[in-house]
Design an enzyme around this catalytic site. Sequence first.
Site, short mmCIF file in Angstrom:
data_model
loop_
_atom_site.label_atom_id
_atom_site.label_comp_id
_atom_site.label_asym_id
_atom_site.label_seq_id
_atom_site.Cartn_x
_atom_site.Cartn_y
_atom_site.Cartn_z
N LYS A 22 37.79 33.31 37.15
CA LYS A 22 36.22 34.24 37.31
C LYS A 22 36.60 35.49 36.02
O LYS A 22 35.90 36.24 35.61
CB LYS A 22 36.25 34.35 38.61
CG LYS A 22 34.85 35.46 38.88
CD LYS A 22 34.53 35.27 40.47
CE LYS A 22 35.01 36.36 40.88
NZ LYS A 22 34.27 37.68 40.45
N ASN A 23 37.91 36.38 37.18
CA ASN A 23 37.96 37.73 36.63
C ASN A 23 38.76 38.29 35.51
O ASN A 23 38.66 39.04 35.05
CB ASN A 23 39.19 38.98 37.77
CG ASN A 23 38.21 38.47 39.28
OD1 ASN A 23 36.89 38.63 39.64
ND2 ASN A 23 38.75 38.51 40.42
N CYS A 116 28.86 41.50 46.11
CA CYS A 116 29.00 41.65 47.45
C CYS A 116 29.12 43.35 48.53
O CYS A 116 29.82 43.35 47.74
CB CYS A 116 30.03 40.33 47.29
SG CYS A 116 31.57 40.39 46.51
N ARG A 121 32.82 50.52 45.72
CA ARG A 121 33.27 50.38 44.64
C ARG A 121 32.93 51.40 43.67
O ARG A 121 32.45 50.71 42.81
CB ARG A 121 33.54 48.92 44.04
CG ARG A 121 34.54 47.81 45.04
CD ARG A 121 34.36 46.72 44.76
NE ARG A 121 33.21 46.12 44.56
CZ ARG A 121 33.52 45.09 44.87
NH1 ARG A 121 34.94 44.08 43.69
NH2 ARG A 121 32.57 44.16 45.14
N ASP A 304 41.93 39.84 47.49
CA ASP A 304 41.53 39.04 47.81
C ASP A 304 42.10 37.32 48.40
O ASP A 304 41.62 36.58 47.45
CB ASP A 304 40.99 38.09 46.18
CG ASP A 304 39.82 39.50 45.62
OD1 ASP A 304 39.29 40.31 45.88
OD2 ASP A 304 39.67 39.02 43.29
N ARG A 397 30.36 32.40 43.96
CA ARG A 397 30.16 32.98 42.98
C ARG A 397 32.03 33.20 41.49
O ARG A 397 32.17 33.04 41.07
CB ARG A 397 30.63 34.24 43.29
CG ARG A 397 28.59 34.78 43.97
CD ARG A 397 27.84 35.68 43.94
NE ARG A 397 29.27 36.90 43.05
CZ ARG A 397 30.51 37.80 43.77
NH1 ARG A 397 30.24 38.04 44.57
NH2 ARG A 397 30.28 37.95 43.03
#
Length: 417
Positions: A22-23, A116, A121, A304, A397
């Site tokens: 995903k990232n 989220c 951030r 994570d 997600r």
Amino acid sequence: MDKMVVKGGNQLNGVTTASGAKNSTLPLIFASLLADGEHVFHNVPNLADVTSASALLQSLGCEVTYKDHTLRIFMKPLKTFEASYDIVRKMRASILVLGPLMARFHQAKVSLPGGCAIGTRPIDLHLEGMKAMGAQMDVENGYVLGSVKKLQGAKILFESPTVGGTENIMMAATLAEGETIIENAAKEPEIVDLANYLNKMGAKVEGAGSSIIKIKGVERLRAAEHDVIPDRIEAGTLLIAGAITGGEVTVQKCEPADLDALTAKMKESGFKISQDKSSVTVHKCKEWKGVDITTSPHPGFPTDLQAQVMALMTQAQGTSVFTETVFENRFMHVQELVRLNADITPKTRVAVVRGGPGKLQGAPVMATDLRASACLVLAGLVAQDETTVNRIYHLDRGYEDMEGKLTKLGAKVRRIE
């Protein structure tokens, strides 16, 4: 709103596969803004965040199709340079349109991002980098407004490594005039994957994966084709699923070196880990001990995976101390684990976990963010009776068909509306 019901007590065994990262996928999608033509990405996970990123590009005027984990983006003249609040609020990574828009079109209007609730951030490092390259950057009415005649190469020193900031400046610099040097750059594998694609497009990026990245600007880029790297966080989560149930699970199509920080801690705890070129196996273990975890930027222990390992340590012999250095609010899963009868004392940036197998008891819990949702599903695998994880949309997600993968390994997991 969907919920996930997990019945504890089943040992997980077997072979599973890591999806695309995903990232890595998200910045690659936004990099397509840098060149006209058809960009083709393979191994793209079917995730809510990928859908959101695709919708953002479509709102700008791009054509996007997705089939069989291949994403095709046909980039043509844009109809707008505005990334609206309605789309950006769903996903923090949307801020990554800023660099490509400023580099190629010399203007951008991007809503301040949502996402989220794991902590603030700020995007100030992104904006300062753009200013150093000669751009006018303002924040008005919840939007970032950028304009520039042409970006100029610059030396940019990040006071702390920022993945998004590194990606944004790296993309912006590909079409800037002259050379840009990013110092104290983020080193994550996803940064390297983005650099590899930019270079396929004709960019001149050197040093990705190190603390100093050099980008020589070019006149124009071209569309290309690329395979997305495996998702190291999903792979790690699946390994932990096997470990927490005392089972033996092999994760294929992953990059073992990207999991070194996790597997080193699992070995320290007492697990036997084996690996080959593209797979990692956690072997059956009846008893493991607590270990201390301190998160830090890559190649340190990834934030994570902190929540997932905390679930694992609730079943360990002894005490574990977790120190979160990346995000100030990433212990929101702790109070939910405590609802499952875990013995955890949280402080601002430190949580003390007193482990013991068999302690957890099923209960309704609430997912507060993406990785917390994975943590609660893992805890449910070993809790007595059933655990119901609410707000499971967070899981969607970042994890493709998590319930399907766990079920094939022997878990009793079902999704209900």
